[in-house]
Design a protein around this motif. Structure first.
Motif, PDB file in Angstrom:
ATOM      1  N   MET A   1       0.845  -1.215   0.000  1.00 12.20           N
ATOM      2  CA  MET A   1       0.000   0.000   0.000  1.00 12.20           C
ATOM      3  C   MET A   1       0.872   1.254   0.000  1.00 12.20           C
ATOM      4  O   MET A   1       1.863   1.319   0.708  1.00 12.20           O
ATOM      5  CB  MET A   1      -0.876   0.027   1.250  1.00 12.20           C
ATOM      6  CG  MET A   1      -2.151  -0.781   1.123  1.00 12.20           C
ATOM      7  SD  MET A   1      -3.559   0.139   0.511  1.00 12.20           S
ATOM      8  CE  MET A   1      -4.661  -1.209   0.125  1.00 12.20           C
ATOM      9  N   SER A   2       0.465   2.215  -0.758  1.00 11.91           N
ATOM     10  CA  SER A   2       1.208   3.468  -0.848  1.00 11.91           C
ATOM     11  C   SER A   2       0.908   4.327   0.372  1.00 11.91           C
ATOM     12  O   SER A   2      -0.170   4.261   0.938  1.00 11.91           O
ATOM     13  CB  SER A   2       0.736   4.184  -2.111  1.00 11.91           C
ATOM     14  OG  SER A   2       1.031   5.544  -2.046  1.00 11.91           O
ATOM     15  N   ASP A   3       1.898   5.138   0.815  1.00  6.75           N
ATOM     16  CA  ASP A   3       1.545   6.049   1.912  1.00  6.75           C
ATOM     17  C   ASP A   3       1.273   7.463   1.401  1.00  6.75           C
ATOM     18  O   ASP A   3       1.175   8.402   2.183  1.00  6.75           O
ATOM     19  CB  ASP A   3       2.598   6.023   3.029  1.00  6.75           C
ATOM     20  CG  ASP A   3       3.966   6.403   2.510  1.00  6.75           C
ATOM     21  OD1 ASP A   3       4.060   6.766   1.329  1.00  6.75           O
ATOM     22  OD2 ASP A   3       4.923   6.342   3.314  1.00  6.75           O
ATOM     23  N   VAL A   4       1.125   7.612   0.085  1.00  7.47           N
ATOM     24  CA  VAL A   4       0.718   8.907  -0.465  1.00  7.47           C
ATOM     25  C   VAL A   4      -0.741   9.146  -0.070  1.00  7.47           C
ATOM     26  O   VAL A   4      -1.594   8.298  -0.325  1.00  7.47           O
ATOM     27  CB  VAL A   4       0.852   8.920  -2.009  1.00  7.47           C
ATOM     28  CG1 VAL A   4       0.287  10.207  -2.590  1.00  7.47           C
ATOM     29  CG2 VAL A   4       2.301   8.707  -2.428  1.00  7.47           C
ATOM     30  N   PRO A   5      -1.039  10.277   0.607  1.00  7.28           N
ATOM     31  CA  PRO A   5      -2.418  10.466   1.094  1.00  7.28           C
ATOM     32  C   PRO A   5      -3.423  10.686  -0.025  1.00  7.28           C
ATOM     33  O   PRO A   5      -3.131  11.350  -1.018  1.00  7.28           O
ATOM     34  CB  PRO A   5      -2.312  11.715   1.974  1.00  7.28           C
ATOM     35  CG  PRO A   5      -1.114  12.431   1.482  1.00  7.28           C
ATOM     36  CD  PRO A   5      -0.165  11.394   0.955  1.00  7.28           C
ATOM     37  N   ARG A 119      -2.085   8.238  -8.106  1.00  8.27           N
ATOM     38  CA  ARG A 119      -1.667   8.418  -6.701  1.00  8.27           C
ATOM     39  C   ARG A 119      -0.177   8.752  -6.640  1.00  8.27           C
ATOM     40  O   ARG A 119       0.664   7.874  -6.641  1.00  8.27           O
ATOM     41  CB  ARG A 119      -1.963   7.132  -5.931  1.00  8.27           C
ATOM     42  CG  ARG A 119      -1.753   7.281  -4.448  1.00  8.27           C
ATOM     43  CD  ARG A 119      -2.231   6.048  -3.723  1.00  8.27           C
ATOM     44  NE  ARG A 119      -2.343   6.302  -2.306  1.00  8.27           N
ATOM     45  CZ  ARG A 119      -2.947   5.485  -1.462  1.00  8.27           C
ATOM     46  NH1 ARG A 119      -3.469   4.357  -1.885  1.00  8.27           N
ATOM     47  NH2 ARG A 119      -3.003   5.785  -0.178  1.00  8.27           N
ATOM     48  N   ARG A 120       0.112  10.046  -6.633  1.00  4.50           N
ATOM     49  CA  ARG A 120       1.507  10.482  -6.642  1.00  4.50           C
ATOM     50  C   ARG A 120       1.706  11.569  -5.587  1.00  4.50           C
ATOM     51  O   ARG A 120       0.762  12.265  -5.215  1.00  4.50           O
ATOM     52  CB  ARG A 120       1.854  11.070  -8.020  1.00  4.50           C
ATOM     53  CG  ARG A 120       1.790  10.050  -9.148  1.00  4.50           C
ATOM     54  CD  ARG A 120       2.379  10.627 -10.428  1.00  4.50           C
ATOM     55  NE  ARG A 120       1.649  11.777 -10.934  1.00  4.50           N
ATOM     56  CZ  ARG A 120       0.621  11.712 -11.786  1.00  4.50           C
ATOM     57  NH1 ARG A 120       0.200  10.544 -12.225  1.00  4.50           N
ATOM     58  NH2 ARG A 120       0.036  12.816 -12.198  1.00  4.50           N
ATOM     59  N   GLU A 121       2.956  11.721  -5.141  1.00  2.18           N
ATOM     60  CA  GLU A 121       3.295  12.774  -4.173  1.00  2.18           C
ATOM     61  C   GLU A 121       2.939  14.143  -4.738  1.00  2.18           C
ATOM     62  O   GLU A 121       3.058  14.318  -5.947  1.00  2.18           O
ATOM     63  CB  GLU A 121       4.797  12.734  -3.859  1.00  2.18           C
ATOM     64  CG  GLU A 121       5.230  11.533  -3.046  1.00  2.18           C
ATOM     65  CD  GLU A 121       4.828  11.629  -1.564  1.00  2.18           C
ATOM     66  OE1 GLU A 121       4.201  12.643  -1.165  1.00  2.18           O
ATOM     67  OE2 GLU A 121       5.101  10.678  -0.839  1.00  2.18           O
ATOM     68  N   ASP A 138      -8.125   2.836   1.343  1.00  2.00           N
ATOM     69  CA  ASP A 138      -7.297   3.338   2.447  1.00  2.00           C
ATOM     70  C   ASP A 138      -7.164   4.863   2.406  1.00  2.00           C
ATOM     71  O   ASP A 138      -6.238   5.416   3.009  1.00  2.00           O
ATOM     72  CB  ASP A 138      -5.906   2.689   2.401  1.00  2.00           C
ATOM     73  CG  ASP A 138      -5.129   3.063   1.140  1.00  2.00           C
ATOM     74  OD1 ASP A 138      -5.787   3.375   0.111  1.00  2.00           O
ATOM     75  OD2 ASP A 138      -3.883   3.077   1.174  1.00  2.00           O
ATOM     76  N   ALA A 139      -8.076   5.555   1.688  1.00  2.00           N
ATOM     77  CA  ALA A 139      -8.024   7.024   1.643  1.00  2.00           C
ATOM     78  C   ALA A 139      -8.031   7.589   3.059  1.00  2.00           C
ATOM     79  O   ALA A 139      -8.714   7.064   3.940  1.00  2.00           O
ATOM     80  CB  ALA A 139      -9.217   7.560   0.847  1.00  2.00           C
ATOM     81  N   ARG A 221      -7.641  15.560   9.594  1.00  2.00           N
ATOM     82  CA  ARG A 221      -7.176  14.197   9.269  1.00  2.00           C
ATOM     83  C   ARG A 221      -5.714  14.141   8.845  1.00  2.00           C
ATOM     84  O   ARG A 221      -5.015  13.193   9.138  1.00  2.00           O
ATOM     85  CB  ARG A 221      -8.004  13.618   8.119  1.00  2.00           C
ATOM     86  CG  ARG A 221      -9.411  13.301   8.454  1.00  2.00           C
ATOM     87  CD  ARG A 221      -9.517  12.040   9.340  1.00  2.00           C
ATOM     88  NE  ARG A 221     -10.881  11.892   9.768  1.00  2.00           N
ATOM     89  CZ  ARG A 221     -11.798  11.219   9.083  1.00  2.00           C
ATOM     90  NH1 ARG A 221     -11.460  10.579   7.992  1.00  2.00           N
ATOM     91  NH2 ARG A 221     -13.039  11.168   9.519  1.00  2.00           N
ATOM     92  N   LEU A 222      -5.283  15.141   8.048  1.00  2.00           N
ATOM     93  CA  LEU A 222      -3.935  15.067   7.492  1.00  2.00           C
ATOM     94  C   LEU A 222      -2.936  15.881   8.290  1.00  2.00           C
ATOM     95  O   LEU A 222      -1.732  15.771   8.084  1.00  2.00           O
ATOM     96  CB  LEU A 222      -3.909  15.506   6.017  1.00  2.00           C
ATOM     97  CG  LEU A 222      -4.232  14.405   5.016  1.00  2.00           C
ATOM     98  CD1 LEU A 222      -5.681  13.965   5.116  1.00  2.00           C
ATOM     99  CD2 LEU A 222      -3.923  14.851   3.598  1.00  2.00           C
TER     100      LEU A 222
END
Ligand code: DC
Length: 227
Positions: A1-5, A119-121, A138-139, A221-222
């Motif tokens: 899983m990516s950790d990019v929010p 889904r990118r930084e 996982d948003a 949230r972020l």
């Protein structure tokens, strides 16, 4: 899983999700995914290349091969196989075709990876019907925007008249109702809020108020580092 929010913004047509998602992405400097545009382009492509909507394998194959470019001739512009289809995909025909191809499971599977690749930084704002429930489960924040059918039809009417396009309110209402029913009743990824989505009712709100509410939730949230 990516950790990019990821911030997922789902809801029916006319809920304001496109405008809200674009404003939130702009404020955060995040990538924007308008997933509806992918379904719209696929619908237009099927019509352009005369692919039968009942031939699900052929539609899925087409979905895998489409050359789609976003933003080539300005923000919000969409190109299909070297042709500017920005206006064409937003017509009523484009909406109807998108809803029809969206009900084809193989087409949804074929568009899945394409959506993930956005889904990118430093982060992604994804707008659609199943962003929070299926594509990005996982948003970090899932928003579901709603508004009454009448208000959504009125918004669409104002938008069309504003663009100098003739529109008849009762016809828009009927079309929206049909599309809502098809999008909600299909067997795969039906239009419904993810279990952990925050539902915002926007019937009596201006777009700026909705954007502010979403941005407040994003900060919660972020955290300050991202927002
Ligand atoms: O968001 P929109 O109005 O541009 O979407 C057009 C159609 O595309 C909508 O009626 C259903 C389909 N769609 C979908 O099935 N899944 C998505 N994630 C986005 C759109």
């Amino acid at each position: 899983m990516s950790d990019v929010p990821v911030i997922a913004i789902d809801g029916p047509s006319g809920s304001g999700k496109g405008t809200v998602a674009a404003a939130v992405a702009e404020q955060l400097g995040f990538v924007l995914l308008d997933s509806g545009a992918l379904y719209r382009v696929l619908g237009i492509a099927a019509s352009k290349y005369a692919v039968d909507l009942d031939d699900h394998a052929a539609i899925a194959d087409l979905a895998g091969r489409l050359d789609i470019q976003f933003g080539k001739s300005g923000p919000g512009s969409v190109w299909l196989d070297g042709e500017d289809v920005t206006l064409q995909i937003r017509t009523d025909r484009g909406s109807e075709l998108a809803s029809l191809v969206g009900a084809i499971p193989a087409a949804r599977r074929a568009l899945f990876e394409r959506q993930i690749s956005f889904r990118r930084e430093p982060g992604l704002v994804a707008d659609g019907r199943d962003m929070g429930s299926v594509v990005f489960p996982d948003a970090r924040l899932k928003i579901y925007l709603t508004a009454s059918l009448e208000e959504r039809a009125r918004r669409r009417y104002k938008q069309l008249i504003g663009k100098g396009i003739d529109a008849i309110l009762p016809d828009l209402l009927r079309d929206l109702k049909e599309r809502d029913a098809r999008d909600s009743q299909r067997s795969i990824s039906p239009l419904q809020p993810a279990e952990d989505a925050v539902v915002l009712e926007t019937t009596d709100l201006e777009i700026d108020q909705v954007v502010k509410q979403v941005m407040d939730l994003v900060r919660l949230r972020l955290g300050g580092s991202r927002a």
